[in-house]
Design an enzyme around this catalytic site. Structure first.
Site, PDB file in Angstrom:
ATOM      1  CB  SER A   1      -0.835   0.020   1.129  1.00  0.00           C
ATOM      2  OG  SER A   1      -0.510  -0.298   2.083  1.00  0.00           O
ATOM      3  CG  HIS A  19      -3.403  -0.757  -2.297  1.00  0.00           C
ATOM      4  ND1 HIS A  19      -3.535   0.668  -2.518  1.00  0.00           N
ATOM      5  CD2 HIS A  19      -3.829  -1.693  -0.872  1.00  0.00           C
ATOM      6  CE1 HIS A  19      -3.547   0.797  -1.132  1.00  0.00           C
ATOM      7  NE2 HIS A  19      -2.920  -0.464  -0.807  1.00  0.00           N
ATOM      8  CG  ASN A  46      -3.264   3.990   1.454  1.00  0.00           C
ATOM      9  OD1 ASN A  46      -4.135   4.405   1.965  1.00  0.00           O
ATOM     10  ND2 ASN A  46      -2.388   3.065   1.348  1.00  0.00           N
TER      11      ASN A  46
END
Ligand code: 3H9
Length: 693
Positions: A403, A424, A474
């Protein structure tokens, strides 16, 4: 021609021919209007309307919204059909949605094939049914059922529609033949027209209660609540007035940002999978996949693949680990069984035949694609990829579920970096809709195409991302979390921030989400990043101190909140730690208004998103919007952070960022792309449009 007129003896047939979904655009409306008029002039005894190709009308043509109306309007057309002196029969197949179902309700009789689905999904576009749906449907099925269908936007199948009385007959076969047979019977019986508008008004129900329930679920979305008002009008106003009110409410909603946001989401969901770089590229074969690691993530990925009909080989380090992974997958599958997604036979076949759990990497030698879902540590990932390089067959795709980590560095630990890609997934991987397809510097185009093909097969929305720390989602989260942490140090509380975000439309605030994900994950990431931080960066430590106490969020029962059963309360330790840190840093806390919290949080999110697009990590602004909507709970009715930014005004956002930069110039560095768009007077949506050309 989009409506073909044919005479079958004394029955006029209007055949819709407007691929791909027979949307009710201007030409179709005109064709239907002319066809109905002509059928009566021709002395036909009945009219059958049906759709050529894959579907009945799937709704109004969404691309026309916001543009000047071209007559006839859809409500006028439905009224005209209903006013026909000869019976009009809707012969439905495919998806009769929105205006499509409203046209059918304007007809006097409705028949459908068993596979047909129908519904009024306008709320998902920020609208209400605007062609009589809120007035005719409650007259047929009652207000309670109508509110349920209209405010959820969920389609029902033909059997349910028959049970509710929305349609008159379900029969397998060709829709045209079905319609003609029905029409012949009606003519033989001397049946008359049967306008729904002449039916008695539906009974009064507890509309206030219904509205309160809908408003609670809608979390700030306007259209479902307005839909209840419109349905109430069907009970309290004469039909024509109810219809006029429906039109007024519909036109009001057309003007809202929420309508723009949701229609942006609708088209972006379809656009996101179109990548010019993949045109003409054939994906590699995919029959079996390997998964390394059987924790929550690995088991979730395996479950998703198994449910999509793929064979899975799952590798764990020990026999006990493999058995635990199998149990996890079995648990996921029994959930799917309970929800009716699979039947017992399929459930058993998946567990006994399609899944194999092993401890030896050799078991992966024949799999087409292998996804690694082991601990987020570069050295461990490199060791895994070096081993995969030894055992995987030539042409197999080697994927990492990392990630944050550098995919190119992982790829370099193999002799075949062109076969390496990032996939991901988001936890739980068999439920969450987002898949980031991370493309490394050397990833081959057919490997990228296979990543997208896998995503489609698993029912995911796949978004292409380049390589950077955290990829699209992220990386953004890291930035807006930092912004939230800065506000907490300066005087806000995590709980105020969560309340502001929930009011904005997020299902959960950021801190509650962190508790759900596990606070140890962010902690590990902060430790990884510590040596890389710029000395100018403000790095609060109160979050680390919560973890040091062993409080990791929901899984330990304590985090930002304390969890007891299904309820949660604020954890008093958190503000104590925050206050201690403020004292240590000599910060005098100040009050933040809710509006300021939202402005800062969104400015941080938009600014990072603009950097991600500007650097080419995301191809288009809509890619960022889709990641936020599908993986991070961003409220769909705002369209996504960059659509939201366009609607707020980019100059205003840039001015905000520049004013915040006066306190913290390091954090608030304006994205060059944002500066450029403001200078050129353009928007993120302009970039989306240019990319689509
Ligand atoms: C309404 O009816 C308002 C009325 O109450 C009142 C009016 C006054 N218009 O999804 P797909 C395009 S609101 C224009 O990939 P699938 C779509 O963009 C409407 N275009 O196929 C795509 O284009 P492209 C209420 C539309 O098989 C292509 O068709 N109706 C429309 O996975 C194929 O679509 C709805 O909300 C449209 N209405 O799914 C239904 N619909 O190939 C919206 C589709 O260039 N539509 N396109 O990317 C759907 O839910 C799905 O498209 C459907 C097919 C289930 C029909």
């Amino acid at each position: 021609m989009t409506i073909h007129y044919e005479l079958h003896d004394d029955i006029a047939v209007l055949a819709a021919d407007n691929p791909p979904v027979n949307a009710l655009g201007h030409a179709v409306r005109l064709g239907l209007q002319d066809g109905i008029t002509r059928a009566q002039a021709d002395g036909a005894k009945a009219v059958v309307i049906y759709g050529r190709g894959r579907t009945w009308f799937a709704g109004a043509d969404i691309r026309e919204f916001g543009k000047p109306l071209q007559e006839p309007s859809l409500p006028d057309l439905c009224n005209l059909i209903e006013a026909s002196t000869i019976p009009v029969i809707a012969a439905m197949h495919g998806t009769a949605l929105g205006g499509g179902l409203e046209v059918a309700l304007g007809c006097h009789y409705r028949v459908a094939v068993p596979t047909a689905k129908m519904g009024l999904p306008e709320v998902h576009l920020g609208l209400i049914p605007g062609a009589g749906g809120t007035q005719r449907l409650p007259r047929v099925i009652g207000s309670e059922q109508a509110i349920a269908l209209i405010t959820s936007g969920r389609p029902i199948d033909a059997a349910k529609a028959l049970e509710l009385g929305v349609i008159d007959k379900v029969e397998a076969g060709d829709p045209l033949e079905l319609g003609l047979d029905y029409a012949r019977n009606l003519i033989a019986q001397g049946a008359q027209t049967r306008p729904i508008s002449k039916m008695p008004a539906p009974k009064l129900i507890d509309f206030e209660g219904a509205k309160a329930g809908v408003a609670k679920k809608a979390r700030g979305q306007i259209s479902p609540v307005v839909a209840v008002d419109a349905v109430q009008n069907a009970s309290t106003l004469p039909f024509d007035q109810g219809l006029a009110e429906e039109r007024r409410l519909f036109l009001e909603l057309i003007e809202t940002d929420q309508r723009q946001g949701m229609i942006h989401a609708f088209f972006s969901e379809r656009q996101v999978r179109k990548l010019p770089e993949l045109d003409g590229i054939t994906p590699r074969n995919l029959a079996s996949i390997g998964v390394i690691g059987g924790g929550t993530m690995g088991a979730g990925i395996a479950t998703a693949a198994l449910l999509a009909g793929l064979c899975v080989v799952l590798i764990e380090m020990t026999d006990a680990g493999a058995a635990a992974a199998k149990d996890r997958i079995a648990g996921n599958l029994s959930g799917a069984l309970k929800r009716g997604k699979i039947d017992q036979a399929k459930h058993d076949a998946i567990l006994n035949e399609a899944l194999r759990c092993a401890t030896d990497y050799e078991a992966l030698s024949q799999t087409d694609l292998i996804i690694e879902a082991v601990f987020e540590d570069m050295d461990i990932k490199k060791q895994v990829f070096a081993k995969l390089d030894q055992v995987a067959k030539p042409g197999a795709i080697l994927a990492s579920n990392t990630s944050y980590l550098d995919l190119d560095e992982i790829a370099a630990s193999t002799s075949r970096p062109a076969d390496v890609i990032g996939l991901h997934f988001f936890s739980p991987a068999h439920v969450m809709k987002l898949l980031e397809v991370v493309v490394g510097a050397q990833t081959a185009p057919d490997v990228v195409a296979t990543g997208f093909a896998l995503g489609k097969r698993l029912g995911k929305t796949s978004v292409r991302s380049g390589v950077c720390d955290g990829f699209i989602g992220n990386r953004m989260m890291f930035t807006y979390r930092s912004c939230a942490d800065h506000m907490v140090l300066d005087g806000a509380s995590p709980y105020q921030i969560d309340r502001v975000l929930e009011k904005f439309g997020f299902a959960m605030g950021l801190f509650a989400v962190s508790d759900l994900a596990g606070l140890d994950i962010g902690w590990a990431n902060r430790k990884r990043l510590a040596p890389l931080r710029d000395p100018q960066e403000r790095v609060p430590t109160y979050a680390d101190k919560i973890c040091e106490k062993g409080d990791y969020g929901q899984k330990t029962g304590r985090g930002y909140y304390i969890y007891e059963g299904r309820s949660k309360v604020e954890n008093p330790d958190v503000m104590q730690l925050v206050e201690a840190e403020r004292t240590e840093l000599g910060i005098t806390p100040r009050a933040f208004s809710d509006a300021e919290i939202l402005r800062r949080y969104m400015a941080a999110m938009v600014n990072e998103a603009a950097k991600i697009v500007g650097e080419g990590i995301a191809r288009r602004p809509l890619d960022v919007d889709m990641v936020s909507l599908m993986g991070y709970g961003f409220p769909r009715f705002h369209g996504g952070p960059l659509k939201w930014a366009d609607m707020q005004g980019l100059p205003e956002l840039l001015a905000d960022i520049q004013s915040f930069a006066q306190e913290d110039a390091f954090f608030w560095q304006p994205a060059p792309l944002l500066v450029q768009l403001v200078a050129e007077g353009r928007t993120f949506d302009d970039l989306n449009k240019e990319a689509a050309q």
